[in-house]
Design a protein around this motif. Structure first.
Motif, short mmCIF file in Angstrom:
data_model
loop_
_atom_site.label_atom_id
_atom_site.label_comp_id
_atom_site.label_asym_id
_atom_site.label_seq_id
_atom_site.Cartn_x
_atom_site.Cartn_y
_atom_site.Cartn_z
N PHE A 96 49.98 13.58 -21.69
CA PHE A 96 50.93 13.99 -20.80
C PHE A 96 52.41 14.64 -21.56
O PHE A 96 52.48 13.42 -22.14
CB PHE A 96 51.43 13.81 -19.54
N THR A 149 54.03 13.64 -11.38
CA THR A 149 55.68 13.27 -11.89
C THR A 149 56.08 12.41 -9.98
O THR A 149 57.28 12.74 -10.16
CB THR A 149 55.77 15.59 -10.95
N SER A 195 54.58 17.74 -18.67
CA SER A 195 53.67 19.49 -19.26
C SER A 195 52.67 18.57 -20.01
O SER A 195 52.78 17.36 -20.12
CB SER A 195 54.14 19.96 -20.27
N GLN A 200 43.14 21.18 -22.24
CA GLN A 200 44.71 19.93 -21.97
C GLN A 200 43.57 18.73 -22.37
O GLN A 200 41.73 19.23 -22.08
CB GLN A 200 44.05 19.39 -19.83
N THR A 221 61.35 16.85 -16.75
CA THR A 221 60.14 17.73 -16.05
C THR A 221 58.32 17.40 -17.83
O THR A 221 58.66 16.10 -18.23
CB THR A 221 59.50 19.06 -17.10
N GLU A 235 49.47 17.77 -22.86
CA GLU A 235 49.47 17.82 -23.61
C GLU A 235 48.19 18.47 -23.99
O GLU A 235 46.93 18.67 -23.35
CB GLU A 235 48.93 16.68 -24.33
N ALA A 245 49.54 16.63 -13.36
CA ALA A 245 51.25 15.75 -13.88
C ALA A 245 51.58 15.99 -12.24
O ALA A 245 52.85 15.82 -11.99
CB ALA A 245 51.04 17.59 -13.92
#
Length: 250
Positions: A225, A193, A207, A220, A205, A209, A189
């Motif tokens: 994501f 980002t 996060s 996960q 944002t 999944e 992540a």
């Protein structure tokens, strides 16, 4: 009331009648007998006789009481095993936790260290959800329930989703004609980002999944994501486009 009447443990939950479209109101009581009772000859029995009701004292419009048996009483003890490609696991106790099942399956050399197990419980028994992240399509789990004893000692295996070879390579994301630098698979992540921050999408944002739903212990899902745009309050934003021409299955 029931406990004092029958002289045994009983669990009762209450909920409102859910079918509002039927123009009725009322309540549902779920009654569970978690312990045995005994026959006239002293034999322990897991299944209880059906409850009978007397609604003579009810008053109101169109009043009624109905009793429905959801699951017959049963008991089970012992252990079972699971095999992958002919390699059998150690015995798994019938009431094992998800952590216990995960540890036992991870002892199998073929999948060692790559098994994630979630768990849910219901009236029908225990469900364990086993996934093999990063291994592609592994062989089917084959149960052996010879060492289970009880009224209903059954282990059933169902494949929810076939595995596939892990994704490899790189991809790009684009927004309004501007593209990111290549993003590696698998990607964290944090890396995602950093790469997406060059796009003109404002605040956002990311996060991780998780699978599957709140009934299971979440874990996960690899390379999955959720990206949420937080900088645009009133406008619907176009989708990010993806160029996955450098991505392959192993």
């Amino acid at each position: 009331k029931l406990r004092s009447f029958i002289g045994s443990d009983v669990s009762v939950t209450k909920s409102k009648w859910p079918f509002t479209s039927i123009s009725k109101s009322g309540f549902i009581w779920m009654v569970t007998f978690p312990s045995f009772h005994h026959s006239s000859s002293g034999i322990p029995l897991a299944d209880w006789p059906l409850i009978t009701v007397d609604d003579i004292s009810l008053s109101g419009t169109d009043t009624a009481l109905h009793v429905v048996e959801r699951v017959k009483g049963n008991w089970v003890e012992g252990s079972f095993s699971l095999s992958i490609d002919g390699i059998e696991s150690s015995p798994i106790p019938f009431d094992s936790s998800a952590e216990d099942v995960q540890a036992i399956l991870n002892e199998i050399a073929l999948v060692a260290g790559n098994v994630v197990v979630g768990q849910s419980s219901g009236l029908e028994g225990i469900t364990w959800l086993c996934t093999f992240p990063g291994l592609g399509n592994v062989g089917d789990l084959v149960p052996n329930s010879d060492d289970l004893v009880g009224d209903i000692g059954i282990v059933a295996v169902e494949t929810i989703s076939q595995g596939s070879d892990p994704l490899e390579g790189k991809f790009k994301l684009s927004f309004n004609g501007i593209s990111t630098h290549p993003i590696s698979l698998p990607s964290s992540a944090l890396e995602l980002t950093q790469k997406i921050s060059v796009l003109p999408i404002g605040d956002f944002t990311i996060s991780v999944e998780t699978a599957l739903d709140s009934n299971y212990q979440h874990f996960q899902v690899e390379n999955s994501f959720l990206i949420t745009f937080t900088g645009f309050v009133n406008d619907e934003q176009p989708l990010l486009s993806i160029d996955a021409s450098w991505v392959s299955n192993g």
